[in-house]
Every structure is written in structure tokens, then in C-alpha cells.
Scaffold this motif. Sequence first.
Motif, PDB file in Angstrom:
ATOM      1  N   LYS A 168       0.811  -1.232   0.000  1.00 15.09           N
ATOM      2  CA  LYS A 168       0.000   0.000   0.000  1.00 15.09           C
ATOM      3  C   LYS A 168       0.839   1.275   0.000  1.00 15.09           C
ATOM      4  O   LYS A 168       0.501   2.255  -0.646  1.00 15.09           O
ATOM      5  N   PHE A 169       1.940   1.286   0.785  1.00 12.74           N
ATOM      6  CA  PHE A 169       2.623   2.554   1.076  1.00 12.74           C
ATOM      7  C   PHE A 169       4.085   2.652   0.622  1.00 12.74           C
ATOM      8  O   PHE A 169       4.604   3.745   0.507  1.00 12.74           O
ATOM      9  N   HIS A 170       4.750   1.528   0.408  1.00  9.65           N
ATOM     10  CA  HIS A 170       6.188   1.597   0.104  1.00  9.65           C
ATOM     11  C   HIS A 170       6.419   1.204  -1.351  1.00  9.65           C
ATOM     12  O   HIS A 170       6.890   0.123  -1.663  1.00  9.65           O
ATOM     13  N   ARG A 171       6.100   2.145  -2.240  1.00  9.42           N
ATOM     14  CA  ARG A 171       6.168   1.831  -3.675  1.00  9.42           C
ATOM     15  C   ARG A 171       7.414   2.417  -4.334  1.00  9.42           C
ATOM     16  O   ARG A 171       7.786   2.010  -5.415  1.00  9.42           O
ATOM     17  N   THR A 172       8.011   3.432  -3.712  1.00  8.74           N
ATOM     18  CA  THR A 172       9.281   3.961  -4.216  1.00  8.74           C
ATOM     19  C   THR A 172      10.285   3.894  -3.078  1.00  8.74           C
ATOM     20  O   THR A 172       9.909   3.903  -1.906  1.00  8.74           O
ATOM     21  N   ASP A 173      11.554   3.819  -3.438  1.00 15.78           N
ATOM     22  CA  ASP A 173      12.590   3.590  -2.427  1.00 15.78           C
ATOM     23  C   ASP A 173      13.709   4.607  -2.572  1.00 15.78           C
ATOM     24  O   ASP A 173      14.138   4.860  -3.692  1.00 15.78           O
ATOM     25  N   THR A 254      18.114   2.970   1.687  1.00 13.65           N
ATOM     26  CA  THR A 254      17.760   2.618   0.310  1.00 13.65           C
ATOM     27  C   THR A 254      17.737   1.094   0.184  1.00 13.65           C
ATOM     28  O   THR A 254      18.314   0.384   1.004  1.00 13.65           O
ATOM     29  N   HIS A 255      17.110   0.634  -0.882  1.00 12.20           N
ATOM     30  CA  HIS A 255      17.043  -0.809  -1.162  1.00 12.20           C
ATOM     31  C   HIS A 255      18.456  -1.395  -1.247  1.00 12.20           C
ATOM     32  O   HIS A 255      18.735  -2.447  -0.687  1.00 12.20           O
ATOM     33  N   GLN A 256      19.345  -0.664  -1.918  1.00 12.61           N
ATOM     34  CA  GLN A 256      20.725  -1.136  -2.094  1.00 12.61           C
ATOM     35  C   GLN A 256      21.433  -1.267  -0.741  1.00 12.61           C
ATOM     36  O   GLN A 256      22.130  -2.255  -0.499  1.00 12.61           O
ATOM     37  N   GLU A 257      21.241  -0.305   0.132  1.00 15.03           N
ATOM     38  CA  GLU A 257      21.862  -0.353   1.471  1.00 15.03           C
ATOM     39  C   GLU A 257      21.371  -1.570   2.252  1.00 15.03           C
ATOM     40  O   GLU A 257      22.153  -2.236   2.934  1.00 15.03           O
ATOM     41  N   ARG A 258      20.076  -1.864   2.121  1.00 13.56           N
ATOM     42  CA  ARG A 258      19.531  -3.014   2.850  1.00 13.56           C
ATOM     43  C   ARG A 258      20.052  -4.331   2.266  1.00 13.56           C
ATOM     44  O   ARG A 258      20.329  -5.276   2.998  1.00 13.56           O
ATOM     45  N   ILE A 259      20.177  -4.387   0.937  1.00  9.16           N
ATOM     46  CA  ILE A 259      20.697  -5.600   0.289  1.00  9.16           C
ATOM     47  C   ILE A 259      22.138  -5.864   0.741  1.00  9.16           C
ATOM     48  O   ILE A 259      22.532  -6.999   0.973  1.00  9.16           O
ATOM     49  N   GLU A 260      22.905  -4.792   0.864  1.00  5.23           N
ATOM     50  CA  GLU A 260      24.330  -4.942   1.227  1.00  5.23           C
ATOM     51  C   GLU A 260      24.531  -5.165   2.717  1.00  5.23           C
ATOM     52  O   GLU A 260      25.649  -5.437   3.160  1.00  5.23           O
ATOM     53  N   ASN A 261      23.469  -5.055   3.509  1.00  2.00           N
ATOM     54  CA  ASN A 261      23.601  -5.205   4.964  1.00  2.00           C
ATOM     55  C   ASN A 261      23.373  -6.675   5.344  1.00  2.00           C
ATOM     56  O   ASN A 261      22.255  -7.173   5.290  1.00  2.00           O
ATOM     57  N   PRO A 262      24.447  -7.390   5.756  1.00  2.98           N
ATOM     58  CA  PRO A 262      24.301  -8.812   6.071  1.00  2.98           C
ATOM     59  C   PRO A 262      23.434  -9.081   7.309  1.00  2.98           C
ATOM     60  O   PRO A 262      22.977 -10.202   7.522  1.00  2.98           O
ATOM     61  N   GLY A 263      23.168  -8.034   8.097  1.00  9.76           N
ATOM     62  CA  GLY A 263      22.353  -8.199   9.304  1.00  9.76           C
ATOM     63  C   GLY A 263      20.853  -8.299   9.021  1.00  9.76           C
ATOM     64  O   GLY A 263      20.076  -8.586   9.915  1.00  9.76           O
ATOM     65  N   ILE A 264      20.458  -8.032   7.770  1.00 14.90           N
ATOM     66  CA  ILE A 264      19.033  -8.131   7.421  1.00 14.90           C
ATOM     67  C   ILE A 264      18.871  -9.331   6.486  1.00 14.90           C
ATOM     68  O   ILE A 264      19.430  -9.343   5.390  1.00 14.90           O
ATOM     69  N   PRO A 266      17.460 -11.878   3.696  1.00 15.89           N
ATOM     70  CA  PRO A 266      16.869 -11.492   2.407  1.00 15.89           C
ATOM     71  C   PRO A 266      15.358 -11.279   2.424  1.00 15.89           C
ATOM     72  O   PRO A 266      14.869 -10.316   1.832  1.00 15.89           O
ATOM     73  N   VAL A 267      14.606 -12.138   3.101  1.00 18.18           N
ATOM     74  CA  VAL A 267      13.141 -12.019   3.075  1.00 18.18           C
ATOM     75  C   VAL A 267      12.656 -10.735   3.767  1.00 18.18           C
ATOM     76  O   VAL A 267      11.551 -10.279   3.536  1.00 18.18           O
ATOM     77  N   ARG A 268      13.526 -10.125   4.609  1.00 20.14           N
ATOM     78  CA  ARG A 268      13.123  -8.891   5.319  1.00 20.14           C
ATOM     79  C   ARG A 268      13.672  -7.621   4.677  1.00 20.14           C
ATOM     80  O   ARG A 268      13.407  -6.522   5.175  1.00 20.14           O
ATOM     81  N   LYS A 269      14.466  -7.743   3.604  1.00 16.94           N
ATOM     82  CA  LYS A 269      15.155  -6.572   3.026  1.00 16.94           C
ATOM     83  C   LYS A 269      14.194  -5.424   2.703  1.00 16.94           C
ATOM     84  O   LYS A 269      14.555  -4.269   2.823  1.00 16.94           O
ATOM     85  N   ASP A 270      12.996  -5.759   2.236  1.00 10.78           N
ATOM     86  CA  ASP A 270      12.038  -4.708   1.874  1.00 10.78           C
ATOM     87  C   ASP A 270      10.999  -4.481   2.958  1.00 10.78           C
ATOM     88  O   ASP A 270      10.695  -3.348   3.304  1.00 10.78           O
ATOM     89  N   MET A 271      10.492  -5.561   3.521  1.00 14.22           N
ATOM     90  CA  MET A 271       9.404  -5.427   4.493  1.00 14.22           C
ATOM     91  C   MET A 271       9.840  -4.782   5.811  1.00 14.22           C
ATOM     92  O   MET A 271       9.008  -4.291   6.558  1.00 14.22           O
TER      93      MET A 271
END
Length: 308
Positions: A168-173, A254-264, A266-271
Motif C-alpha cells: 500500500k505505502f512503500h512503492r518507491t525507495d 535505500t534498497h541497495q543499502e539493505r541488500i548490502e547489509n548482512p544483518g538483514i 533477504p526475506v526482510r530486506k524490503d518489508m
Amino acid sequence: MNNRYAVMDLGTNTFHLLIAEAGTLGFNEIVHEEEAVKLGEGGINKGSIVPAAFERGIKTMERFGGLIKNNNVQQVRAIATSALRSAANGGDFIRQVKEKTGIGIEIINGDQEAAFIYKGVKASGCLTKQRSIIVDIGGGSVEFIICDDSTVYWKQSFEIGAARLMDKFHRTDPIPPESITALNLYLQDQLQSLFEAVKKFPVHTLVGSSGSFESYTGLIETAKGHAFDLKTIKSYEFNMDELLALIEQVVLSTHQERIENPGIIPVRKDMIVTASILARFILEKLKISKVMMTTHSLKEGVLAAMMG
């Protein structure tokens, strides 16, 4: 031979399998698997499981079925929550799993889900005589339970999970400020019954059940240079300033920062973004002064019920 139990928690994002046997202090874990099935991906707010997610779910259940067979399990329960509850083709999924694996899936309602979460969190030993609020942020629904170590005063499940909010709310990053404002207004509207309950049963401690709260724990401890393994702990107490600073960082990331963060994971990178906005909203709205995390949630509650 100890009696072996298998519990599957079939969530909106992740399917969990826990195989355990009764031990002197609760249970001994034999197998603990989780698979990022993303059952709600592409269809959660439309009320159906899209074909790719359906296929991932079936494949995972076949794999879990093999592990159950190989580990000589006596009792099995597979519990489905929000995504299967609300999907028009949820019944088809359940039928196919039964045909291919012999596993019968039980769909539980939000009230039953909250009851199992309470049982699981209670088994972790982190509840006290003081009243707390347990918060379990799933992909499809969020459960709130006002309780202490012996009593549930109020509980409710809301269909406002992180995957639904993201859709609903997180359509751009990164998420824009106006989307954060809109999301907070939406939560204010949706959670009226929670605010009423907290007026009646005041709380100062929040217990975050697994999910994003596990990620926060890992991120904070790793940043301090501590070797950290979630498998070895049942609970953790946050420093409030550290937690709020981390949540702010996650929300602005940003999406890229979350992808590169090993502490998150994969299934939680966006949510984790919408989950964090929700967590912060609750902390501020309820004026929470102490936050705990427990690795226990629904599956441990189901296991406790099976073990009597």
C-alpha cells in the motif's frame, strides 16, 4: 526413544519447520528450517496466491515432508495464518499439499494465532508479573497481546502486516516522507481498539516476537563488534536510544543499502521498512519505556500445546 514433534508455521513471508523432542527444560531442537516462500508476493492485497508463490510453497512443503519422514517424527502440526486465511485459492494450496505430502494444514484465525504467540513467548521466560504488550509483526497480520506471565488481558490480530503495508505505502525507495505520514495516519485509524485496550490495561514494556525485532538485535550487536548468534538466546533487552536510532536508519535506508547489509535476512530486506515504521509508531503512541525481543513466537506456542 523420545517423542518427536514437528511444527510448521506457514506465514505470509516465511515457512518455518521446527522438529523437537521434549527435554528437561522445555524442548530440544533437532531441526529448525526456514524458507523465504513469500506466499503473499504479488497478490496479498488482491486476495490470491500468485502461481510462482504457490509453486514455491508446494516445493517447500515437499522438502519439509522429507525432513519430517527422515527424522522419525510422531506428531505433526502445520499451521497457516494470514496469507492462506485470506487467499481465494488457499483451499487449493491445502489440497495439493495434502495430496503430495500427506501433511494436513490447519488454518487458524487471528485470535488463535495470538493465543499461540502468547504461549510461545511465555515459554521463553521473558514475561514477568508486570504487564507487557507482545507485538508480533508478520507479513500478513500483526498480533498484539496485553499480558503478564500468568494472564492474557486482551489480544487482537490486525490484517496490517508488513507485506500488506509495503504493497500500500512503500512503492518507491527510499520511502518518501509523505508515504510515512500516510502510513502513520492509516495505523492511527486501524488501531483504535488497541489504544482503548491500553487505556484499560496500561503497559510500559513491549516484547517484540521474532521477525524484525530479531534483525534489530543482530544489527545492534554486530555494530558493537559482538559475535552474535540468535540460535543461542531466547530474549534480549534493547537500549531505547540505540533501538530508535536504528529504526530511523532502517526507515531512511535505500534498497541497495539493505541488500548490502548482512544483518538483514533477504526475506526482510524490503518489508523491514514498513515493519519499522509500525514498530516506531507503537513505541511512541503507547509511550513504551522498555523493549525486549524474544526469538519465540507461534511455532514454540504450538509446540508447547502439543507437549501439553
